[in-house]
Structure formats: structure tokens, C-alpha cells
Design an enzyme around this catalytic site. Sequence first.
Site, mmCIF file in Angstrom:
data_model
loop_
_atom_site.group_PDB
_atom_site.id
_atom_site.type_symbol
_atom_site.label_atom_id
_atom_site.label_comp_id
_atom_site.label_asym_id
_atom_site.label_seq_id
_atom_site.Cartn_x
_atom_site.Cartn_y
_atom_site.Cartn_z
ATOM 1 N N LYS A 107 0.783 -1.240 0.000
ATOM 2 C CA LYS A 107 0.000 0.000 0.000
ATOM 3 C C LYS A 107 0.814 1.289 0.000
ATOM 4 O O LYS A 107 0.391 2.309 -0.545
ATOM 5 C CB LYS A 107 -0.925 -0.003 1.217
ATOM 6 C CG LYS A 107 -2.202 -0.800 0.972
ATOM 7 C CD LYS A 107 -3.329 0.113 0.673
ATOM 8 C CE LYS A 107 -4.378 -0.524 -0.192
ATOM 9 N NZ LYS A 107 -5.455 0.371 -0.541
ATOM 10 N N ASP A 145 -8.021 0.271 6.762
ATOM 11 C CA ASP A 145 -8.063 -1.001 7.483
ATOM 12 C C ASP A 145 -6.716 -1.273 8.142
ATOM 13 O O ASP A 145 -6.568 -2.166 8.939
ATOM 14 C CB ASP A 145 -8.345 -2.131 6.508
ATOM 15 C CG ASP A 145 -7.219 -2.216 5.502
ATOM 16 O OD1 ASP A 145 -6.225 -2.899 5.772
ATOM 17 O OD2 ASP A 145 -7.297 -1.550 4.458
#
Length: 406
Positions: free
Chosen positions: A73, A120
Site C-alpha cells: 500500500k 483497514d
Amino acid sequence: MIECIANPDKAGAGTVLNNFTLEKAEMIRNFHRSIPMYRETPLERLSAFAEKCGVKDIYVKNEARRFGLNAFKVLGGSYAVGSYIADRLGTGIAELSYEKLTAPEIKRQLGTLTFISATDGNHGRGIAWMARRLGHRAVILMPKGSTQERLENIRSEGADAWITDRNYDDTVRLANQLAEEKGYVMVQDTAWDGYERIPLWIMQGYMTMALEAWEQLGEVRPTHIFVQAGVGSMAGAVTGFFVNQYPENPPVISVVEPEQAACIYESARAGDGKPHAVKGSLSTIMAGLACGEPNTVGFQILWGCADWFFSCPDYTAAQGMRILGNPAGQDVRVTAGESGAAAFGAVSELLRNPDYREMRERLGLDGNSVLLFFNTEGDTDKERYRSIVWDGAFGRPVPEKRRQTV
Ligand SMILES: Cc1ncc(COP(=O)(O)O)c(C=O)c1O
């Protein structure tokens, strides 16, 4: 039960694909390369498992090694933060290396910025990591049900982070509200109408992963690419990049989601070419994929270019983690988290479970198939990893018939 539908209207994605060209990917990779901790992540070849499953070859790009952060990410967050600062300075990101970004001169010009995001875990950790390195602040909000370990990982990067009492999509709205109230910079990994610029940068940042994989494959052309999706930013970026590399004969592209949060699958099923939200707690072990509202840009690419959409139970991801962690023959061991193993786990079930023969055939999976997966995270929650891989949590449900005879 795995569910799968074909794209009813694969008509191409148009000019949005211009954002995912090889030239752009190379420029963005140059930016990532300027970060001192940059290393290409490995592309693992699982030939022994491929042979067992009756396909020609299987490759897994292993993002567990990315920047020491255990997930892909940060590629998106770092590029978006860099691009935002370049924009504020009125210069292009191509001229702004990591070294220049960390120069005291830039800090003097901009002061301390606060970047905010809902996450998340993996995206927020990447934003916190980048903000800290550039001497800025990060505020990170996590949806209810997020684990303490993932929260602590973000706090240990110096961010102000907490878990809200809302699901992912409502946590995004809360972060956006805080950004507006306090003048923070919202760096969200999903787009909606009117908020597209930063999410597009994030998607483009993910192209470094796709570009590396494409180069590492060399002469090998993948026939099938399987990408897991939360909001579909990563899946959209990978799809855009690979469709641009093989415009005449793109690989068969499949999008894989958890059944409790299958917003891309449900949007495709609606068949009107528009993104649709799924509601509820979005409860799945695949925390990174627990998103109910598709990224509008990502969905445009996936609707235009992807071939298949999958909705999968949790046990397939758990199975993928176990297989990757206990490889066949001489295959390399890959540590994969629940979201990282999602696509690989679903496909390993398709290939090994005779009940899915028809689905396998519809996808054209056979002895000529070369499959590409992205293990987008390692064991980002170590306790959950052990409960699945050591203790067998989330095993395949025993069929009714067999249960009765035991
Ligand atoms: C490990 C991992 N894989 C995949 C994804 C899905 O990415 P996207 O939300 O862009 O679909 C995420 C998102 O957080 C993630 O953390």
C-alpha cells in the site's frame, strides 16, 4: 461457495487508461527508487504447485517485502503525498525526488502538513510512514473491528490513530469531515465524484508493483491475472497497466472479493456500468478488502476491461495462506496475510476442488495457463496469521454428507 460472473459488457475503459501507461509507470517507479529504502520485491514462481493443479505456471509477486512495511500500500500513499507536495510547490513530481522532498527548504515553505486517512491498516501505515519521513503529521482512522496489532503498527510510525465505531465507508466519511473542519489533507485510497485527483495518484503509485512484475516476467506472458479488491483501486491500476501492455491480447483478468464486501461483484451483477454500494458490517477476515463502495475510477477500468468477478468465502483466503506458507516441492515459501492471499486462495480452491470444474473450464484454466497473483500483504496481523496457519482457523466447511458419516 465461490460465485463468479462474466463481465456482461467489456467495452474498454477509454481515456482513463492513459493514466496507466508504461511511460507513467516508469516515471513513478523512478520516484519510488529515489526513496532510500526502495527495493524491488520478488516475483516467486510456484511451478511445483502449478504442476499439481494442472496449469502451466504460477507466479506470485510478493509485496510482503515492500519497504519493510509488509504490504504494497505504501506505493500509493508515498506517491500521492509526493505529488500533493509537488503540486503545492507548483512543480512536477518528476522533478521532485525523495531527497528534495526532505530538504529543510521545502518544510520552511509549506510548514507542517497534516495528512488524514481512513484505513483497514495497510494504507494508513504507509501514509504515516511517508508523513513521518517528510517531517509532516498523519491522522489515521480505522473502522470498528480493526485489530489492536494493526493500530499499534500505525501508531509506531508516529501517527495519531484510533479505531472508530463505524464501518469502513462511514469511517472514510468521518475522516473527510475532519479534513474539511481542520484543514487536513485527505489522502484516501478511494475516489468518489468530486474527489478523484489524490486517489488517481494513489492508483498510479500501485503501478510500480505491476511494472516490476511485468519486467520480472520477461518473455513470459501471463494468460490469467487474478487481483483481489477492496474498493478496486489496486485491481484497477493493475488492470489498466496490463491492458496497456497487451492491447491486442490482454490476459484474462479476474477480480476477487470477499462475499461479505463484494461491491465490485455486485456492481457488475447490476449490469448498468455504475458502481453500487453494499451495506452492513462488511465482516470478513480479509480486512483490507472489507469495503462496501467501489472507487469510481477503479470501477470504470474494471467494468471496461476485467473479464470475471468473484465473490468468495473467508475459508478460501485462509486456505491460500496455508498453501503459500507450506509450498509444494521446491517452491518458495510465501507468508501471506488474509487479504494478500485472497485471489490465490480462491483460485487454488477452483483448481483443486472437483466441484468447480465447470467454472475452471469457463475461465479457460488448463495446461497452457500461466497465472499471475499479487500477494499484497504479509502477516500484518501475526496473531490471526498463526491462528489460521498453525491452528487451522477458517477451514473449508465439511460437506453435509461427509459430516453425517463421521
Ligand atoms: C493487503 C491488501 N490487499 C488488497 C487491498 C485492496 O486494495 P483496494 O482497496 O485498492 O481494492 C488492500 C486494501 O487495503 C490491502 O490492504
